[in-house]
Design an enzyme around this catalytic site. Structure first.
Site, PDB file in Angstrom:
ATOM      1  N   HIS A  34      -7.514  11.977 -62.281  1.00 20.40           N
ATOM      2  CA  HIS A  34      -6.767  13.229 -62.181  1.00 20.40           C
ATOM      3  C   HIS A  34      -7.095  13.947 -60.874  1.00 20.40           C
ATOM      4  CE1 HIS A  34      -7.413  12.438 -66.482  1.00 20.40           C
ATOM      5  NE2 HIS A  34      -6.161  12.814 -66.591  1.00 20.40           N
TER       6      HIS A  34
ATOM      7  N   HIS B 191       0.126   9.031 -64.748  1.00 21.00           N
ATOM      8  CA  HIS B 191      -0.638   7.777 -64.693  1.00 21.00           C
ATOM      9  C   HIS B 191       0.257   6.557 -64.881  1.00 21.00           C
ATOM     10  CE1 HIS B 191      -4.086  10.353 -64.928  1.00 21.00           C
ATOM     11  NE2 HIS B 191      -3.793  10.759 -66.144  1.00 21.00           N
TER      12      HIS B 191
END
Lengths: 329, 329
Positions: B215, B57
């Site tokens: 995700h 991320h």
């Protein structure tokens, strides 16, 4: 083509409006003709720096407008040169009486249009031509392209102009930084230009484009996909052979993503490139990692190395306050 | 799979080394267990902020370690929770005697491991759970996910901690910001997790995933690809129905890219989202546009809105000096 877009014709205009609004503390957008200028102009007598080029490389150049860097940027349509009226209007809008320095990436259209503007402009001006891409030989018919090294020229000369350097000094400094800088990139995928609607070039699942340009131009050669260490070695060697940094030489190492390469990969590339030069005794004195000179949604990255002296380190560290580079201000 | 990578096992380790080296003026990397901490710790008595979560991320969270934001970040493997020993070691390394505030995105693994660390830690501590993703209903069995709003919690609470707020005040502030914040995202492509080697989910050429997680989790629904205005309207409406900002309300509007979406598109999205709320009399007082909470190489974007009060504006504007957010410092 999967993009966030309404129409091809409105994309740039609406995106510039968004950019200017999101960064209204730093920049202003001029309509007709388009340019981005600093919200707070520099001091009287300051040399003003103006760059520009095709859009699609964001944050280059609009993201570098602000204190300590560019005074204005002229965005063309995607991968299309801006026109002389943009540069003329920008120059007149930001002129502080110290002259205008144009910073131009070496592409035929950009060079021609900035030349026309320079000739028409009734303000003293000079031009720094950036041609840091060592993927093409020095003797290439249209010369080497200007790529990610451009931001290093813009940052350092911007700091010098902010500190009061005159036009001749800014021009000489820009040329010196350009000559001390070398870049080369590799693409894992092509980008997709909205007006075309499909990838600019084909690349197999097990291929990569070495020495690629930032407009999806084909590179030096198409090679079999390799691992990160082999790719970085290939890129670093091309730069090393050009600049020949000696042991003890301080350098700025810039790892640039082309738009679709995650930071986790860019930091891996940085780690490997830093190792490459440290093993040769070169001192990585300054670093920059991120997506700064992009090619829309291309997956890929470039390395840029600049040989530093004390003055250049001081100029790199000087305060900068732009949308994309900000420190010390 | 086309990525810059040597081996799946070495990617995170080498990337963290690169990150820490490139930003050695701001952060340090601890090996065994892995965490990133501020190079210069805060003042004695300061509450320290620790976050973490799966990698992939970036710049979240390691890029937010530094003055005025996080004191440490604990990176897990890609899309995998960090372990309690990382949080314990990080807490002991950065403890300044004022207690520890954990900032945790609401995912089962993260919540469990941070809870274990909180129980084992012999330093007073509290936890702010971030669950800003409104793509799932409030009543969802595992609760709403924490997404791009997390950085807003980290920035504002980080500023409060830097200014001397105590642990209870930081915890209350974090909860309040979380409750004032709503996000929702849309994906145009899946990401590719290196260990999997292929896209996490299939999406047709004319489809988009609305309400996607960070995700590569499937979202609220798969919809036909729409134009930018329709997409932004869809996202903004979901947030507007949740937060119900009134005319005259000041807000922070954050447009976040998932990794492979160019800035030219993100600024278009920002332009359209700002229009949406301005037409309703809402005041866009602060803005942030860029790739901050990414999902590897996913093409897509999210909107985040935070209802602001004067204190939150002051905390947002306070100096911050991290790899990814930097101003006023």
């Amino acid at each position: 083509m999967k993009k966030f877009i309404n129409t091809i014709d409105s994309l740039l205009e609406d995106s510039l409006k968004g950019f200017a609004k999101a960064h209204a503390d730093i920049v202003e957008l001029n309509q007709e003709p388009h340019f981005i200028k600093r919200a707070k102009l520099g001091s009287p007598g300051k040399v003003v720096l103006i760059s520009g080029g095709g859009s699609g490389h964001e944050p280059l150049h609009s993201g570098f407008v602000g204190l300590g860097m560019l005074d204005a940027a002229c965005p063309g349509q995607i991968f299309t040169s801006p026109t002389p009226d943009q540069m003329l209007a920008a120059a007149e809008a930001v002129d502080q009486g110290g002259g205008v320095l144009f910073i131009v990436k070496n592409y035929a259209g950009d060079v021609m249009n900035f030349e026309i503007a320079a000739e028409m402009l009734e303000i003293p001006n000079a031009t720094v031509l950036v041609n840091d891409d060592v993927s093409l030989p020095k003797t290439h018919s249209i010369g080497r392209r200007g790529v990610a090294g451009t931001l290093i020229v813009e940052k350092m000369v911007g700091a010098a102009a902010e500190a009061g350097a005159d036009l001749a000094a800014c021009k000489a400094l820009g040329d010196r930084i350009n000559q001390s800088t070398a870049s080369i990139g590799v693409a894992l995928t092509s980008c997709t230009v909205p007006a075309l609607g499909k990838p600019t070039f084909d690349l197999g699942d097990q291929e990569m484009e070495m020495g690629v340009g930032i407009h999806g131009e084909h590179g030096r050669e198409t090679l079999p996909l390799a691992n990160a260490s082999e790719i970085v070695e290939h890129l670093a060697r091309a730069i090393d052979e050009e600049l020949k940094p000696q042991p003890g030489q301080s350098v700025l190492l810039h790892v640039n993503g082309f738009g679709a390469t995650p930071l986790i990969e860019l930091h891996l590339i940085y780690h490997l490139a830093a190792q490459y030069w440290e093993q040769r005794g070169v001192v990585i004195a300054r670093s920059l990692v991120g997506n700064f000179t992009t090619s829309l949604d291309m997956a890929g990255a470039s390395l840029t190395l600049t040989l530093l002296d004390e003055e250049m380190i001081r100029l790199w560290d000087a305060p900068v306050n732009t949308a994309a580079l900000r420190w010390g201000a």
